[in-house]
Design a protein around this motif. Structure first.
Motif: not given
Length: 84
Positions: A1-13, A15-29
């Motif tokens: 998956m291209p990083y540009a697509l990921v960045e575009d999706k993150i830009a749509e989220i 700010p209040q949900y970006r912390e949850e996204l980071l927590a979920f990424i940490d969980y996946l790692l």
């Protein structure tokens, strides 16, 4: 998956949900790290869970004689009367 697509999706989220996204990424790692054994081969999660549960020693059953619910099981609770 291209990083540009990921960045575009993150830009749509928002700010209040970006912390949850980071927590979920940490969980996946963390999950990825736990699923890889020392020699780099992936472990099957189901077999790992099965091995853990073998040592629990739970007795199956327990409701052979049945159970009885209180006659007022469906009655409203005192603490919720102000909401009804």
């Amino acid at each position: 998956m291209p990083y540009a697509l990921v960045e575009d999706k993150i830009a749509e989220i928002s700010p209040q949900y970006r912390e949850e996204l980071l927590a979920f990424i940490d969980y996946l790692l963390y999950r990825q790290k736990k699923s890889v054994s020392g020699n780099g081969e992936s472990r099957k999660a189901s077999s790992f869970i099965g091995q853990r549960r073998k040592g629990v020693g739970r007795k199956l059953g327990g409701f052979e004689e049945g159970f009885q619910m209180s006659p007022d099981f469906d009655a409203p609770l005192e603490s919720f009367k102000e909401y009804m």
